[in-house]
Motif scaffolding. Sequence first.
Motif, PDB file in Angstrom:
ATOM      1  N   PHE A 153       0.831  -1.201   0.000  1.00  0.00           N
ATOM      2  CA  PHE A 153       0.000   0.000   0.000  1.00  0.00           C
ATOM      3  C   PHE A 153       0.866   1.253   0.000  1.00  0.00           C
ATOM      4  O   PHE A 153       1.863   1.325   0.734  1.00  0.00           O
ATOM      5  CB  PHE A 153      -0.876   0.058   1.265  1.00  0.00           C
ATOM      6  N   ASP A 154       0.487   2.230  -0.797  1.00  0.00           N
ATOM      7  CA  ASP A 154       0.966   3.586  -0.576  1.00  0.00           C
ATOM      8  C   ASP A 154       0.245   4.082   0.681  1.00  0.00           C
ATOM      9  O   ASP A 154      -0.702   3.441   1.145  1.00  0.00           O
ATOM     10  CB  ASP A 154       0.623   4.456  -1.794  1.00  0.00           C
ATOM     11  N   CYS A 155       0.677   5.205   1.218  1.00  0.00           N
ATOM     12  CA  CYS A 155       0.007   5.737   2.418  1.00  0.00           C
ATOM     13  C   CYS A 155      -0.892   6.924   2.083  1.00  0.00           C
ATOM     14  O   CYS A 155      -2.110   6.818   2.081  1.00  0.00           O
ATOM     15  CB  CYS A 155       1.051   6.134   3.467  1.00  0.00           C
ATOM     16  N   ASP A 156      -0.266   8.054   1.775  1.00  0.00           N
ATOM     17  CA  ASP A 156      -1.028   9.293   1.553  1.00  0.00           C
ATOM     18  C   ASP A 156      -1.897   9.195   0.303  1.00  0.00           C
ATOM     19  O   ASP A 156      -1.398   8.937  -0.796  1.00  0.00           O
ATOM     20  CB  ASP A 156      -0.075  10.479   1.419  1.00  0.00           C
TER      21      ASP A 156
ATOM     22  N   VAL B  39       4.666   1.317   1.371  1.00  0.00           N
ATOM     23  CA  VAL B  39       5.803   1.940   0.691  1.00  0.00           C
ATOM     24  C   VAL B  39       5.387   3.363   0.334  1.00  0.00           C
ATOM     25  O   VAL B  39       4.467   3.570  -0.457  1.00  0.00           O
ATOM     26  CB  VAL B  39       6.209   1.165  -0.577  1.00  0.00           C
ATOM     27  N   SER B  40       6.060   4.341   0.944  1.00  0.00           N
ATOM     28  CA  SER B  40       5.654   5.739   0.801  1.00  0.00           C
ATOM     29  C   SER B  40       6.855   6.642   0.556  1.00  0.00           C
ATOM     30  O   SER B  40       7.937   6.416   1.103  1.00  0.00           O
ATOM     31  CB  SER B  40       4.936   6.192   2.083  1.00  0.00           C
ATOM     32  N   ASN B  41       6.645   7.678  -0.255  1.00  0.00           N
ATOM     33  CA  ASN B  41       7.667   8.698  -0.463  1.00  0.00           C
ATOM     34  C   ASN B  41       7.680   9.722   0.674  1.00  0.00           C
ATOM     35  O   ASN B  41       8.466  10.665   0.644  1.00  0.00           O
ATOM     36  CB  ASN B  41       7.433   9.432  -1.787  1.00  0.00           C
ATOM     37  N   GLY B  42       6.809   9.561   1.639  1.00  0.00           N
ATOM     38  CA  GLY B  42       6.711  10.517   2.738  1.00  0.00           C
ATOM     39  C   GLY B  42       7.853  10.391   3.735  1.00  0.00           C
ATOM     40  O   GLY B  42       8.636   9.440   3.701  1.00  0.00           O
ATOM     41  N   GLU B  43       7.923  11.359   4.638  1.00  0.00           N
ATOM     42  CA  GLU B  43       8.897  11.304   5.726  1.00  0.00           C
ATOM     43  C   GLU B  43       8.454  10.217   6.715  1.00  0.00           C
ATOM     44  O   GLU B  43       7.288  10.129   7.089  1.00  0.00           O
ATOM     45  CB  GLU B  43       8.967  12.655   6.439  1.00  0.00           C
ATOM     46  N   ARG B  44       9.387   9.374   7.138  1.00  0.00           N
ATOM     47  CA  ARG B  44       9.059   8.205   7.966  1.00  0.00           C
ATOM     48  C   ARG B  44       8.276   8.582   9.223  1.00  0.00           C
ATOM     49  O   ARG B  44       7.265   7.969   9.557  1.00  0.00           O
ATOM     50  CB  ARG B  44      10.336   7.452   8.337  1.00  0.00           C
TER      51      ARG B  44
ATOM     52  N   PHE C   4       8.060   1.202   4.697  1.00  0.00           N
ATOM     53  CA  PHE C   4       9.213   1.595   3.890  1.00  0.00           C
ATOM     54  C   PHE C   4       9.000   3.018   3.386  1.00  0.00           C
ATOM     55  O   PHE C   4       8.008   3.295   2.701  1.00  0.00           O
ATOM     56  CB  PHE C   4       9.381   0.645   2.696  1.00  0.00           C
ATOM     57  N   THR C   5       9.915   3.918   3.724  1.00  0.00           N
ATOM     58  CA  THR C   5       9.778   5.314   3.311  1.00  0.00           C
ATOM     59  C   THR C   5      11.031   5.773   2.559  1.00  0.00           C
ATOM     60  O   THR C   5      12.006   5.034   2.438  1.00  0.00           O
ATOM     61  CB  THR C   5       9.546   6.231   4.525  1.00  0.00           C
ATOM     62  N   ARG C   6      11.003   6.989   2.069  1.00  0.00           N
ATOM     63  CA  ARG C   6      12.066   7.518   1.213  1.00  0.00           C
ATOM     64  C   ARG C   6      13.429   7.515   1.898  1.00  0.00           C
ATOM     65  O   ARG C   6      14.455   7.571   1.234  1.00  0.00           O
ATOM     66  CB  ARG C   6      11.735   8.931   0.763  1.00  0.00           C
TER      67      ARG C   6
ATOM     68  N   LEU D  40      11.155  -2.883  -4.751  1.00  0.00           N
ATOM     69  CA  LEU D  40      12.017  -4.050  -4.809  1.00  0.00           C
ATOM     70  C   LEU D  40      12.581  -4.393  -3.433  1.00  0.00           C
ATOM     71  O   LEU D  40      12.720  -5.570  -3.078  1.00  0.00           O
ATOM     72  CB  LEU D  40      13.150  -3.804  -5.811  1.00  0.00           C
ATOM     73  N   ARG D  41      12.905  -3.359  -2.653  1.00  0.00           N
ATOM     74  CA  ARG D  41      13.389  -3.581  -1.285  1.00  0.00           C
ATOM     75  C   ARG D  41      12.311  -4.277  -0.441  1.00  0.00           C
ATOM     76  O   ARG D  41      12.606  -5.198   0.323  1.00  0.00           O
ATOM     77  CB  ARG D  41      13.774  -2.236  -0.654  1.00  0.00           C
ATOM     78  N   ALA D  42      11.070  -3.809  -0.583  1.00  0.00           N
ATOM     79  CA  ALA D  42       9.981  -4.415   0.180  1.00  0.00           C
ATOM     80  C   ALA D  42       9.771  -5.875  -0.213  1.00  0.00           C
ATOM     81  O   ALA D  42       9.630  -6.752   0.649  1.00  0.00           O
ATOM     82  CB  ALA D  42       8.696  -3.616  -0.042  1.00  0.00           C
ATOM     83  N   ALA D  43       9.768  -6.156  -1.509  1.00  0.00           N
ATOM     84  CA  ALA D  43       9.570  -7.521  -1.980  1.00  0.00           C
ATOM     85  C   ALA D  43      10.689  -8.436  -1.483  1.00  0.00           C
ATOM     86  O   ALA D  43      10.441  -9.583  -1.085  1.00  0.00           O
ATOM     87  CB  ALA D  43       9.505  -7.546  -3.501  1.00  0.00           C
ATOM     88  N   LYS D  44      11.907  -7.924  -1.485  1.00  0.00           N
ATOM     89  CA  LYS D  44      13.046  -8.716  -1.025  1.00  0.00           C
ATOM     90  C   LYS D  44      12.895  -9.097   0.445  1.00  0.00           C
ATOM     91  O   LYS D  44      13.193 -10.226   0.844  1.00  0.00           O
ATOM     92  CB  LYS D  44      14.339  -7.935  -1.234  1.00  0.00           C
ATOM     93  N   LYS D  45      12.401  -8.159   1.252  1.00  0.00           N
ATOM     94  CA  LYS D  45      12.237  -8.451   2.682  1.00  0.00           C
ATOM     95  C   LYS D  45      11.273  -9.612   2.902  1.00  0.00           C
ATOM     96  O   LYS D  45      11.453 -10.432   3.793  1.00  0.00           O
ATOM     97  CB  LYS D  45      11.744  -7.223   3.432  1.00  0.00           C
ATOM     98  N   PHE D  46      10.236  -9.662   2.060  1.00  0.00           N
ATOM     99  CA  PHE D  46       9.230 -10.713   2.217  1.00  0.00           C
ATOM    100  C   PHE D  46       9.534 -11.943   1.343  1.00  0.00           C
ATOM    101  O   PHE D  46       8.701 -12.842   1.234  1.00  0.00           O
ATOM    102  CB  PHE D  46       7.850 -10.162   1.867  1.00  0.00           C
ATOM    103  N   THR D  47      10.708 -11.948   0.724  1.00  0.00           N
ATOM    104  CA  THR D  47      11.117 -13.037  -0.175  1.00  0.00           C
ATOM    105  C   THR D  47      10.012 -13.297  -1.192  1.00  0.00           C
ATOM    106  O   THR D  47       9.581 -14.442  -1.411  1.00  0.00           O
ATOM    107  CB  THR D  47      11.432 -14.332   0.616  1.00  0.00           C
TER     108      THR D  47
END
Length: 220
Positions: free
Chosen positions: A9-12, A107-112, A134-136, A150-157
């Motif tokens: 999911f995106d957030c905002d 996964v968001s481009n926002g500030e964590r 996961f943020t910017r 890709l980072r998120a997918a890798k974490k969840f294999t």
Amino acid sequence: MAKYNLVIFDCDGTLVVSEEINNKAISNATKKIGLTGYTTDICLQKFRGLGSEQIIKILNAENGANIDEQAFIEAIIENAAFLRSEIRAVENAEHVLRQINIDKCVVSNGERESVIATLEQNNLLSFFGIDNIFTRSITEQPKPAPDMFLRAAKKFTCAANKAIVIEDSEAGVRAAKAAGMQVIGFVGTAIITERRTKKLLDAGADYIVSNISEVLKIIN
């Protein structure tokens, strides 16, 4: 066999109704550093879905400026914190999260700090856990680059083709498609639904939904 193993999911603008408020914070921050003409509406048009570094690049290019990046980010965070109480969850978001029984993350481009606080305020953080936000800050290449997905997918294999992304911005859709993932374009928080639908489809969205509950049919 499950169609997907991971929902991102995106957030905002996807989990919370915050795009207008966030861009109001950006507008206020531009005024604080001496730039004029960046109303909330203009910020929405120019900066929707972009991270602060990308916004700064645009502002520098448009104004021949050399903005103090840290000062500008701090001004955004300060304004966003002041306005955060106005942010509310997207209708049916909690219901949808309860129904999804596979891995999920944000996964968001926002500030964590802002993303976590907003999700927690609206009782949505517990569906993901802080470690699955996961943020910017985790990459030098935020959306529309595919790195964060890709980072998120890798974490969840999880293979890219077994992940599906829910996004409301063109930058997010492009990033997810570049990562090799399916994308649901969400227009439920759009100011002009038809215009947002066209932009998301042009960016590569595979599906369009106006009510977040509709994602359950696609995922299942």
